[in-house]
Design a protein around this motif. Structure first.
Motif, mmCIF file in Angstrom:
data_model
loop_
_atom_site.group_PDB
_atom_site.id
_atom_site.type_symbol
_atom_site.label_atom_id
_atom_site.label_comp_id
_atom_site.label_asym_id
_atom_site.label_seq_id
_atom_site.Cartn_x
_atom_site.Cartn_y
_atom_site.Cartn_z
ATOM 1 N N ASN A 1 -0.651 -2.071 -15.249
ATOM 2 C CA ASN A 1 -0.213 -1.900 -14.019
ATOM 3 C C ASN A 1 0.970 -2.937 -13.531
ATOM 4 N N SER B 1 3.325 4.012 -1.659
ATOM 5 C CA SER B 1 3.905 4.518 -2.784
ATOM 6 C C SER B 1 5.388 4.292 -3.082
ATOM 7 N N SER C 1 0.733 -1.327 0.074
ATOM 8 C CA SER C 1 -0.135 -0.242 0.292
ATOM 9 C C SER C 1 0.935 1.282 0.072
ATOM 10 N N TRP D 1 2.222 0.128 -8.339
ATOM 11 C CA TRP D 1 1.530 0.587 -9.442
ATOM 12 C C TRP D 1 0.457 1.656 -8.832
ATOM 13 N N LYS D 2 -0.007 1.670 -7.745
ATOM 14 C CA LYS D 2 -1.002 2.436 -7.304
ATOM 15 C C LYS D 2 -0.571 3.982 -7.161
ATOM 16 N N ASN E 1 -4.173 -6.621 -4.508
ATOM 17 C CA ASN E 1 -2.901 -5.847 -4.641
ATOM 18 C C ASN E 1 -1.933 -6.303 -5.978
#
Length: 479
Positions: free
Chosen positions: A178, A55, A53, A478-479, A298
């Protein structure tokens, strides 16, 4: 009475034919298994904290590395190619949507027709009068303008399911992008740490060259004092030359690693700016693996496989709908006349039509059956692929977590090994200077110390890369 019976039998025959046409073969699909272990190890209280989660700009603290990743995500050619594939998939959705909506168009036409007089049509036209005393013109013109519409009623949701399948494949393509992003980030990070390790190894090598040059001077002085033979001098020279040659191998590796990073960034070869902080001071980041079930949301490759599986399920429904009757409706309204002067004269030149077609396959349905069986096989295949992707993701994380733990223990032991060998070098040099040790002991000790330092740097690089790998395996970036 006879007419009613005939109609009754016709309806019964039509229903019987429709029932026969609608019968579909029996197939056995597969329901995917999404179950995962409760934890990555034997811990009875797994933690839900998950590094995925975080970055990538927060996960990597090196400003040079962050700049390289940012450049790659903008300029990488393979990533940009994938973005165009996403656009192609988006256009496929537009095309599918148009299939279940009515198609409306306008058409106009101009023509001329001369029919032979001695034919049935020619003979009738010869005796036809538009009005008393005025025959049909010859040749006969044909002018028309009309609006028309066609529409296939999506009774069985065949077209809508095909559109949904296209939308899911579009989402799968996006997830593929992604997944590529996570791979590019991890590949650049791994190459960057390899570059720092090579810089460190080159610095170690240059320090050893300086030490060996001083040792060679001492040996030559001892030879002049007849304390050692020419053999000792030559052995020290050979070791120095061997060490000097190693630096060019490392320099070539540095060039190739820099160019690998440049290629990922979509630019030509050149120097890569990087940190000058001591490689020994780099500490691997702490990774929180979370729960295995979190991989399903995820990991982009798992999400991609899931979208493809759902699309395959819809393909089965689309193939099944081919066995059912399809209803097509067509309509048109416009004007048509043999003379432009009469073209918009109502109601004489007005034309309109409305028709409906109900079509169902009856005989020789082999092609439809083959498509149905193939779509079912692809659905089963997609289910196995989805399960395999989950298993592969879990295995990757498990292996990397184990690797991080073992490399930490390895690094601690090799640090002690380097420290012990560094002391051995000093001791062997002192003993050799006082003629209490053979020159071979000095050479072997120096060689072992150099190899140990190289192995220590290699272990640190593997530690950093293992952290990068587990971050990628958890679905981060990828988020």
């Amino acid at each position: 009475m006879v007419k009613r019976k005939t109609t009754k039998y016709a309806v019964i025959a039509f229903l019987a034919i429709t029932y026969t046409a609608c019968k579909t073969p029996v197939i056995t699909g597969r329901t995917e298994d999404k179950a995962t272990p409760l934890a990555y190890n034997d811990s009875t209280s797994p933690d839900t904290a998950n590094t995925a989660s975080t970055s990538w700009k927060q996960f990597f603290s090196d400003t040079y590395l962050v700049a390289l990743i940012d450049t790659a995500l903008k300029n990488n050619q393979e990533l940009n190619i994938t973005l165009q594939e996403i656009e192609i998939s988006r256009n496929e959705i537009r095309a599918r949507k148009g299939e279940y909506l009515p198609f409306v168009g306008v058409k106009g036409g101009v023509g001329v027709d001369k029919v032979a007089r001695y034919t049935n049509i020619g003979a009738m036209e010869a005796n036809t009068e538009i009005k008393p005393g005025k025959e049909m013109p010859e040749p006969l013109g044909d002018f028309g303008v009309a609006a028309y519409a066609t529409w296939e009623a999506d009774i069985w949701h065949k077209l809508r399911n095909a559109t949904k399948a296209a939308a899911l494949r579009y989402l799968a393509t996006a997830e593929g992008k992604n997944f590529m992003v996570t791979n590019i980030i991890s590949e650049i990070a791994a190459s960057y740490f390899e570059l720092l390790a090579l810089d460190n190894q080159l610095a170690i090598l240059q320090q050893n060259i300086s030490l060996q040059e001083n040792a060679l001077k001492v040996v030559r002085l001892q030879k002049e004092a007849t304390r050692v033979t020419e053999l000792a001098v030559r052995r020290f020279e050979a070791q120095l030359l061997s060490t000097q040659s190693m630096q060019y191998t490392i320099q070539q590796q540095i060039v190739e690693t820099e160019n690998k990073i440049n290629f990922l960034c979509g630019r030509f070869p050149g120097r890569v700016n990087r940190s000058t902080i001591g490689f020994d001071n780099l500490v691997p980041a702490t990774v929180y693996a979370g729960l295995p079930a979190q991989l399903l949301s995820n990991r982009p490759d798992i999400r991609k496989a899931e979208q493809e599986l759902e699309a395959a399920k819809l393909d089965v429904k689309v193939a099944r709908a081919q066995f059912y009757p399809s209803l097509g409706i067509s309509a048109a309204v416009g004007y048509r006349a043999f003379n432009p002067a009469y073209l918009v004269k109502t109601p004489e030149s007005l034309l309109y039509s409305l028709a409906g077609d109900l079509v169902a396959p009856l005989v020789n349905r082999n092609a439809i059956k083959a498509a149905y069986y193939s779509s079912n096989a692809k659905q089963v295949q997609a289910a196995f692929g989805y399960e395999q992707t989950i298993l592969n993701a879990y295995t990757e994380v498990y292996n990397q977590l184990s690797k991080i733990s073992n490399l930490e223990k390895t690094y601690a032991l090799r640090s002690k090994q380097v420290e012990a060998l560094a002391q051995s070098v000093d001791i062997s040099n002192n003993l050799f200077t006082s003629a209490r040790a053979d020159y071979m002991e000095v050479l072997l000790t120096q060689r072992d110390a150099l190899e140990a330092k190289f192995e220590l740097v290699e272990t640190r690089m593997q530690q950093l890369n293992a952290v990068v790998s587990v971050y990628r395996s958890l679905g981060g970036g990828w988020k």
